[in-house]
Design a protein around this motif. Structure first.
Motif, PDB file in Angstrom:
ATOM      1  N   GLY A  83       0.836  -1.197   0.000  1.00 12.67           N
ATOM      2  CA  GLY A  83       0.000   0.000   0.000  1.00 12.67           C
ATOM      3  C   GLY A  83       0.869   1.244   0.000  1.00 12.67           C
ATOM      4  N   VAL A  84       1.914   1.227   0.846  1.00 12.76           N
ATOM      5  CA  VAL A  84       2.822   2.373   0.907  1.00 12.76           C
ATOM      6  C   VAL A  84       3.544   2.551  -0.432  1.00 12.76           C
ATOM      7  CG1 VAL A  84       4.869   3.318   2.046  1.00 12.76           C
ATOM      8  CG2 VAL A  84       3.119   2.105   3.378  1.00 12.76           C
ATOM      9  N   LEU A  85       4.064   1.432  -0.961  1.00 12.23           N
ATOM     10  CA  LEU A  85       4.785   1.502  -2.239  1.00 12.23           C
ATOM     11  C   LEU A  85       3.870   2.003  -3.359  1.00 12.23           C
ATOM     12  CD1 LEU A  85       6.928  -1.778  -2.228  1.00 12.23           C
ATOM     13  CD2 LEU A  85       7.708   0.584  -1.966  1.00 12.23           C
ATOM     14  N   ALA A  86       2.644   1.464  -3.391  1.00 10.26           N
ATOM     15  CA  ALA A  86       1.705   1.860  -4.444  1.00 10.26           C
ATOM     16  C   ALA A  86       1.356   3.335  -4.311  1.00 10.26           C
ATOM     17  CB  ALA A  86       0.439   1.009  -4.386  1.00 10.26           C
ATOM     18  N   ALA A  87       1.183   3.794  -3.055  1.00 13.48           N
ATOM     19  CA  ALA A  87       0.874   5.213  -2.845  1.00 13.48           C
ATOM     20  C   ALA A  87       2.010   6.071  -3.392  1.00 13.48           C
ATOM     21  CB  ALA A  87       0.657   5.485  -1.360  1.00 13.48           C
ATOM     22  N   LEU A  88       3.247   5.635  -3.145  1.00  8.62           N
ATOM     23  CA  LEU A  88       4.410   6.365  -3.678  1.00  8.62           C
ATOM     24  C   LEU A  88       4.369   6.417  -5.198  1.00  8.62           C
ATOM     25  CD1 LEU A  88       7.479   5.229  -1.529  1.00  8.62           C
ATOM     26  CD2 LEU A  88       6.642   7.560  -1.892  1.00  8.62           C
ATOM     27  N   VAL A  89       4.111   5.257  -5.794  1.00  7.08           N
ATOM     28  CA  VAL A  89       4.085   5.184  -7.261  1.00  7.08           C
ATOM     29  C   VAL A  89       2.977   6.080  -7.823  1.00  7.08           C
ATOM     30  CG1 VAL A  89       3.569   3.694  -9.230  1.00  7.08           C
ATOM     31  CG2 VAL A  89       5.097   2.897  -7.425  1.00  7.08           C
ATOM     32  N   LEU A  90       1.794   6.026  -7.179  1.00  6.06           N
ATOM     33  CA  LEU A  90       0.665   6.795  -7.694  1.00  6.06           C
ATOM     34  C   LEU A  90       0.888   8.291  -7.518  1.00  6.06           C
ATOM     35  CD1 LEU A  90      -2.198   4.505  -6.394  1.00  6.06           C
ATOM     36  CD2 LEU A  90      -1.622   4.912  -8.781  1.00  6.06           C
ATOM     37  N   ARG A  91       1.600   8.654  -6.448  1.00  9.44           N
ATOM     38  CA  ARG A  91       1.848  10.068  -6.176  1.00  9.44           C
ATOM     39  C   ARG A  91       2.992  10.587  -7.052  1.00  9.44           C
ATOM     40  NH1 ARG A  91       1.468  14.366  -5.689  1.00  9.44           N
ATOM     41  NH2 ARG A  91       1.321  15.888  -4.011  1.00  9.44           N
ATOM     42  N   PHE A  92       4.042   9.805  -7.119  1.00  4.88           N
ATOM     43  CA  PHE A  92       5.206  10.210  -7.929  1.00  4.88           C
ATOM     44  C   PHE A  92       5.442   9.165  -9.007  1.00  4.88           C
ATOM     45  CE2 PHE A  92       5.832  11.356  -3.455  1.00  4.88           C
ATOM     46  CZ  PHE A  92       5.849  12.740  -3.549  1.00  4.88           C
ATOM     47  N   ARG A  93       4.835   9.416 -10.164  1.00  8.48           N
ATOM     48  CA  ARG A  93       4.861   8.432 -11.248  1.00  8.48           C
ATOM     49  C   ARG A  93       6.266   8.064 -11.698  1.00  8.48           C
ATOM     50  NH1 ARG A  93       0.840   4.907 -12.911  1.00  8.48           N
ATOM     51  NH2 ARG A  93      -0.859   5.634 -11.613  1.00  8.48           N
ATOM     52  N   THR A 141       1.708  -4.908  -4.961  1.00  5.68           N
ATOM     53  CA  THR A 141       1.925  -3.521  -5.383  1.00  5.68           C
ATOM     54  C   THR A 141       1.414  -3.311  -6.801  1.00  5.68           C
ATOM     55  OG1 THR A 141       3.931  -3.473  -4.058  1.00  5.68           O
ATOM     56  CG2 THR A 141       3.625  -1.672  -5.616  1.00  5.68           C
ATOM     57  N   ARG A 142       1.776  -4.235  -7.679  1.00  4.78           N
ATOM     58  CA  ARG A 142       1.358  -4.074  -9.078  1.00  4.78           C
ATOM     59  C   ARG A 142      -0.152  -4.096  -9.202  1.00  4.78           C
ATOM     60  NH1 ARG A 142       5.666  -6.574 -13.100  1.00  4.78           N
ATOM     61  NH2 ARG A 142       3.938  -7.817 -13.864  1.00  4.78           N
ATOM     62  N   ALA A 146      -2.392  -1.164 -10.679  1.00  2.00           N
ATOM     63  CA  ALA A 146      -3.214  -1.484 -11.853  1.00  2.00           C
ATOM     64  C   ALA A 146      -4.690  -1.249 -11.546  1.00  2.00           C
ATOM     65  CB  ALA A 146      -2.990  -2.937 -12.272  1.00  2.00           C
ATOM     66  N   GLY A 147      -5.109  -1.619 -10.339  1.00  2.00           N
ATOM     67  CA  GLY A 147      -6.515  -1.451  -9.966  1.00  2.00           C
ATOM     68  C   GLY A 147      -6.916   0.006  -9.978  1.00  2.00           C
ATOM     69  N   ILE A 148      -6.071   0.857  -9.421  1.00  2.00           N
ATOM     70  CA  ILE A 148      -6.424   2.282  -9.355  1.00  2.00           C
ATOM     71  C   ILE A 148      -6.297   2.923 -10.726  1.00  2.00           C
ATOM     72  CG2 ILE A 148      -5.673   4.500  -8.387  1.00  2.00           C
ATOM     73  CD1 ILE A 148      -5.642   3.192  -5.714  1.00  2.00           C
ATOM     74  N   ASP A 149      -5.300   2.493 -11.503  1.00  2.00           N
ATOM     75  CA  ASP A 149      -5.190   3.008 -12.876  1.00  2.00           C
ATOM     76  C   ASP A 149      -6.393   2.596 -13.710  1.00  2.00           C
ATOM     77  OD1 ASP A 149      -2.870   4.302 -12.526  1.00  2.00           O
ATOM     78  OD2 ASP A 149      -1.578   2.769 -13.399  1.00  2.00           O
ATOM     79  N   GLY A 150      -7.003   1.475 -13.343  1.00  2.82           N
ATOM     80  CA  GLY A 150      -8.091   0.937 -14.157  1.00  2.82           C
ATOM     81  C   GLY A 150      -9.436   1.588 -13.907  1.00  2.82           C
ATOM     82  N   VAL A 151      -9.512   2.463 -12.894  1.00  2.57           N
ATOM     83  CA  VAL A 151     -10.789   3.135 -12.621  1.00  2.57           C
ATOM     84  C   VAL A 151     -11.138   4.024 -13.813  1.00  2.57           C
ATOM     85  CG1 VAL A 151     -11.952   4.789 -11.124  1.00  2.57           C
ATOM     86  CG2 VAL A 151     -10.432   3.085 -10.145  1.00  2.57           C
ATOM     87  N   SER A 152     -12.394   3.988 -14.251  1.00  6.79           N
ATOM     88  CA  SER A 152     -12.777   4.669 -15.489  1.00  6.79           C
ATOM     89  C   SER A 152     -12.553   6.179 -15.360  1.00  6.79           C
ATOM     90  CB  SER A 152     -14.226   4.378 -15.844  1.00  6.79           C
ATOM     91  OG  SER A 152     -15.072   5.350 -15.279  1.00  6.79           O
ATOM     92  N   PRO A 153     -11.945   6.767 -16.405  1.00  8.09           N
ATOM     93  CA  PRO A 153     -11.680   8.211 -16.391  1.00  8.09           C
ATOM     94  C   PRO A 153     -12.960   9.016 -16.223  1.00  8.09           C
ATOM     95  CG  PRO A 153     -10.668   7.160 -18.318  1.00  8.09           C
ATOM     96  CD  PRO A 153     -11.512   6.124 -17.649  1.00  8.09           C
ATOM     97  N   ALA A 154     -14.076   8.477 -16.735  1.00  5.48           N
ATOM     98  CA  ALA A 154     -15.337   9.206 -16.628  1.00  5.48           C
ATOM     99  C   ALA A 154     -15.747   9.354 -15.167  1.00  5.48           C
ATOM    100  CB  ALA A 154     -16.424   8.494 -17.413  1.00  5.48           C
ATOM    101  N   ALA A 155     -15.581   8.264 -14.385  1.00  2.32           N
ATOM    102  CA  ALA A 155     -15.945   8.323 -12.969  1.00  2.32           C
ATOM    103  C   ALA A 155     -15.051   9.336 -12.242  1.00  2.32           C
ATOM    104  CB  ALA A 155     -15.808   6.943 -12.330  1.00  2.32           C
TER     105      ALA A 155
END
Lengths: 259, 360
Positions: A83-93, A141-142, A146-155
């Motif tokens: 969760g921590v690693l993913a948060a880092l990745v999502l915050r700092f691509r 982590t992956r 991937a799950g958060i990236d997969g959320v629809s842009p429209a939503a």
């Protein structure tokens, strides 16, 4: 669910199944060599070991608990760390490549080597947990990313446009919608870990796999089958439990699927 | 909007050239133009999903940057083409999104959700379902209900009906007009469909590539007098046909028509026939329309003795010019009579009158 996660899950299952079948085949091959007389008194599986022997229930329970502990603790720790690693990745691509590569490298360290190195510094239990946790990081982590990236842009556009803050959007939209993919990752990690726990036998742990190793050492097929079967059972039970959790947490997916 | 411009990093020219545009309160303003004209960007600058590179946007005299981002957006309804319902939330929860963010209590929220469901035509039993269980048209209704939940004075709609089939689209357009006639919100709607723009807009702003504002006008003025070549080309070759849908028959100078009173004599009827220049007469009783008689049936008896026939070439006073034209084209007489549902006669519409009405 993505193809990649589905494939990983199948690989994990195949490993568990292969271990079980291998043990069984070995036991059958062993028995072939014996004459009929001996075979009658020396069957592949002695039920009395399980049903009559007084120490067995207690011992089986202790080993199951050890196995369960060595699975659940690393998966829980791994989920938190991921969760921590993913948060880092999502915050700092920019970190995405580095984090994934690092987790990938950790994943490729042979487990035997990792147990060996770690146990010279910390207790056996700690090194087992640390090593097993390491192996869960890549998968979980992956899947979170991937799950958060997969959320629809429209939503997401709607969430922003309706005035949700960053935090509200994450908690109310992104995490719930990523839940199926994240839980799939946790499930794959769990089943994989059930299999990997066995190797910790080299540092006097091993859980249910201890039966298998004892069986090999003593040429005693009953122990091999008992250990393998309980491991498979444990993996199946944990997998089903996590599927249950997923169903409870994602009622919308179920109803959509039922249409 | 005053001098609002947007240049995206890495692109040569601006997406929106310095733009001055006033959007009147309580009206539906349509932004239209070809792709790349910055209409969506312009819309998204209003709720700051896109920050302008320069210029200021004010709402009721207040710079939108003075309010916090979330506070501003919660006060502006937002509807998008992809709808963007939250798939993990029920319809009721989706509609309640903004009230929940604003911290309304449960009772008020639930009452408001029911009210909105009724307003946009969502059955109550659907409220407990998830978005994936609804059709596209129903989902877009929920999208509109969600945008209206906290009763914002302003509504931004980005191609709201772009993703539904033509039949549903036209129904949703009518529903929007109906809603708007009751709510009088300030609506900014983006579309690339000129028919939609003309049908929905109180005013239409035509943008050119690079966010250049070419013309802002009421639909009828736009179609009647396009400001330049670009606007004319964008509106298409059938401008006059499109205008027909915008005005009603009562906006024309109605001809008295080939009428005769039922008490008239044969001689009077023949005079009326000559005046009308047609081969039939409409029979009136005061201002009540009774039917028609053919010239060939006039046989010396007074009109009262003849049996008037039922007329098919008639339209209601609420009909558009387009509907009147349809009747004229399919009747044998190049004339349609305007008659109320209760039989009151208003006059006659001819091709000539329609042409004059468009020429204005």
């Amino acid at each position: 669910m993505s193809d990649a996660t589905a494939r990983r899950r199948w690989v994990a299952w195949a490993l568990v199944a292969a271990a079980a079948i291998g043990a069984l085949a070995w036991a059958v091959a062993r028995t072939r060599g014996l004459d009929e007389q001996t075979q009658a008194t020396n069957p592949i599986f002695r039920w009395e070991y399980l049903l009559v022997r007084e120490r067995t229930p207690e011992e089986l329970w202790a080993r199951t608990r050890e196995h369960l502990e060595l699975t659940v603790v690393p998966v829980v720790l791994g989920t938190v760390l991921s969760g921590v690693l993913a948060a880092l990745v999502l915050r700092f691509r920019v970190l995405q490549g580095t984090v994934f590569t690092l987790a990938g490298v950790l994943y490729t360290i042979p487990s035997l080597a990792l147990f060996g190195i770690l146990s010279t510094y910390v207790s056996n239990w700690t090194s087992a947990v640390a090593a097993l946790t390491t192996y869960t990081l890549l998968i979980i982590t992956r899947n979170i990313v991937a799950g958060i990236d997969g959320v629809s842009p429209a939503a997401l556009d709607a969430a922003d446009g309706l005035g949700m803050g960053r935090r509200q959007r994450l908690l109310a939209v992104e995490l719930p919608l990523a839940t199926p993919v994240i839980l799939t990752g946790i499930r794959v990690a769990t089943v994989t870990t059930v299999g990997l726990v066995g190797i910790s036998k080299v540092i006097q742990l091993g859980g249910l796999a201890s039966y298998v190793f004892d069986g090999f050492n003593r040429d005693y097929s009953t122990l091999i089958i008992l250990g393998s079967a309980s491991m498979v059972l444990l993996a199946v039970v944990l997998d089903l439990a996590l599927r249950g959790v997923e169903r409870l947490l994602t009622p919308w997916a179920r109803r959509a699927g039922a249409r | 909007m005053a001098g609002v411009t947007k240049t995206f990093p890495g692109s040569e020219g601006p997406a929106v050239a310095p733009l001055d545009l006033t959007i009147p309160a309580g009206e539906l303003t349509v932004l239209i133009g070809p792709s790349g004209c910055g209409k969506t960007t312009t819309l998204r600058m209003i709720n700051r999903l896109v920050e302008p590179t320069a210029g200021t946007i004010t709402i009721d005299g207040t710079d939108i940057r003075e309010r916090s981002l979330t506070e501003l957006r919660r006060g502006i309804g937002y509807v998008i083409q992809q709808i963007g319902l939250f798939p993990h939330r029920t319809i009721a929860q989706n509609i309640a999104t903004v009230p929940k963010l604003l911290g309304w209590d449960k009772r008020t929220t639930a009452a408001r959700v029911d009210e909105l469901a009724e307003l946009v035509g969502i059955e109550r039993e659907m409220l407990r379902r998830y978005p994936s269980e609804l059709s596209g048209g129903q989902q877009q209704r929920v999208g509109v209900a969600r945008a209206l939940a906290a009763d914002p004075p302003i509504l931004l709609m980005d191609e709201p009906f772009g993703a539904v089939d033509p039949i549903v689209r036209s129904r949703l357009q009518h529903e929007l007009l109906d809603l708007q006639s009751r709510m009088r919100k300030t609506i900014v709607l983006v579309t690339h469909d000129i028919d939609e723009a003309v049908a929905l807009g109180d005013r239409v702003a035509v943008l050119n590539v690079g966010g250049v504002l070419e013309q802002v006008a009421a639909p009828d003025d736009l179609l009647a007098e396009p400001a330049n070549e670009f606007v004319a080309a964008f509106l298409g070759a059938e401008r006059s046909i499109k205008r027909l849908a915008l005005s009603g028959v009562m906006s024309l100078h109605l001809d008295p028509g080939p009428v005769v009173d039922r008490r008239a004599s044969d001689a009077e009827a023949r005079q009326a026939l000559e005046r009308g220049g047609l081969d039939w007469l409409a029979v009136l009783d005061g201002d009540r329309f009774l039917g028609w008689v053919a010239a060939a049936d006039l046989d010396g008896r007074p009109i009262a003795d003849l049996q008037p026939e039922v007329l098919r070439a008639r339209v209601e006073p609420t009909a558009t010019l387009r509907e009147a034209l349809e009747v004229i084209l399919t009747s044998h007489t190049s004339t349609a009579l305007v008659v109320d549902a209760d039989g009151t006669y208003h006059g006659a519409v001819t091709l000539e009158a329609i042409r004059e009405g468009l020429a204005r």
